[in-house]
Design an enzyme around this catalytic site. Structure first.
Site, PDB file in Angstrom:
ATOM      1  N   HIS A 135      38.955  43.163  40.560  1.00 59.05           N
ATOM      2  CA  HIS A 135      39.774  42.359  40.982  1.00 59.05           C
ATOM      3  C   HIS A 135      38.730  41.020  42.066  1.00 59.05           C
ATOM      4  CE1 HIS A 135      42.545  44.853  41.842  1.00 59.05           C
ATOM      5  NE2 HIS A 135      43.918  43.924  42.614  1.00 59.05           N
ATOM      6  N   SER A 177      47.937  41.261  43.434  1.00 61.71           N
ATOM      7  CA  SER A 177      47.032  41.550  44.550  1.00 61.71           C
ATOM      8  C   SER A 177      46.035  40.385  43.884  1.00 61.71           C
ATOM      9  CB  SER A 177      46.221  42.835  44.360  1.00 61.71           C
ATOM     10  OG  SER A 177      46.054  43.724  43.102  1.00 61.71           O
TER      11      SER A 177
END
Length: 300
Positions: free
Chosen positions: A281, A48
């Protein structure tokens, strides 16, 4: 915290992807110079952190949560590659390079190595975080109480004189080296770049903004840096270029003000253009920086 804790107790990319349906504006890199145009075949592998999960706009949301503003897309545009194969996928581990991966919500992603071919000229890969479970386990470090009253996940992970993430990272090293050798076998003419993970938490963290104690945020960052060091060593040993993101992302971590922040922490920023809605992230600005570092490594 027990490393075998069910993932159902922690937020997962799948649940967050299924709940989101908005569109955000991504900022692309400037036009490539004539010297940066390479043509050729570019294959992007990874998890990801490479896919740009839930950074909008998305090219594929429900299986791999892949963004059109992720760093592979920005690099492909800057280099004006002839063929671009982005097979990055949220939740991927090294086993999904050679095995199919169930989609985060629906579908099945084929093995990422299927995208490699003898005519591949460039490969980038971000991989390893899911293998050692650091993103999932970071959610278990959330502590809304003062450090003296809360529970320390760093204490759990280092109980009994053993460090869980040290052991997981060391155990992954041989697999990582084998992965790089397989890339060379499948794409013998390709330049291979391995991309590290960026800096997420400054020393002491920022418990007021992200409810993780100073001790625990330091422990998580140290564990991530250790993973980066292992990946760098394997890249050096297996004829790959390591792209180190940590130096360029210091002061742009999850504790930085919105606008200077290139990574999201446990509590993502308000949903403004290009912000990642998945905790821990990169956001769109982080992907722009990653693309710049890759292009610099390629001499562009």
């Amino acid at each position: 915290m027990n490393s075998t804790t069910s993932s159902a107790r922690r937020p997962r990319a799948a649940a967050m992807v299924a709940a989101l349906g908005c569109t955000m504006t991504a900022v692309a890199l400037g036009p490539a110079t004539a010297e940066a145009s390479t043509g050729g075949v570019y294959v992007a592998l990874g998890d990801s952190d490479a896919a740009g999960s839930v950074v909008f706009p998305q090219s594929e949301l429900l299986t791999c949560a892949r963004s059109t503003a992720n760093y592979p897309s920005l690099v492909a545009k800057a280099l004006q590659v002839q063929t671009f194969r982005d097979v990055t996928c949220a939740s991927a581990t090294t086993k999904h390079l050679t095995q199919p991966q169930p989609g985060n919500v629906v579908g099945v992603a084929p093995p990422q190595f299927d995208a490699l071919s003898a005519d591949t000229t460039l490969v980038t890969m971000s991989m390893g975080g899911n293998d050692i479970g650091i993103a999932d386990d970071a959610y278990g470090c959330v502590n809304p109480f003062p450090a003296a009253a809360g529970h320390s996940c760093a204490a759990d992970f280092t109980a009994g004189g053993r460090d869980t993430f040290v052991e997981r990272t060391d155990a992954l090293a041989a697999t990582y080296g084998d992965v790089l050798e397989q890339i060379h076998q499948r794409a013998p003419h390709a330049r291979v770049l391995v991309v590290g993970y960026q800096y997420f938490f400054r020393p002491g963290g920022c418990p007021a903004a992200h409810p993780i104690s100073s001790r625990d945020s330091d422990y998580l960052q140290q564990s991530l840096s250790r993973l980066n060091a292992m990946v760098a060593a394997q890249a050096a040993a297996h004829n790959a270029t390591y792209v180190d993101l940590e130096p360029s992302t210091i002061n742009h971590d999850a504790c930085a003000p919105v606008g200077d922040r290139w990574a999201e922490g446990i509590i993502p920023s308000p949903p403004t253009g290009g912000t990642s809605l998945i905790p821990v992230h990169p956001n769109a600005a982080g992907y722009e920086n990653t693309a710049r570092q890759i292009l610099a490594a390629l001499g562009h």
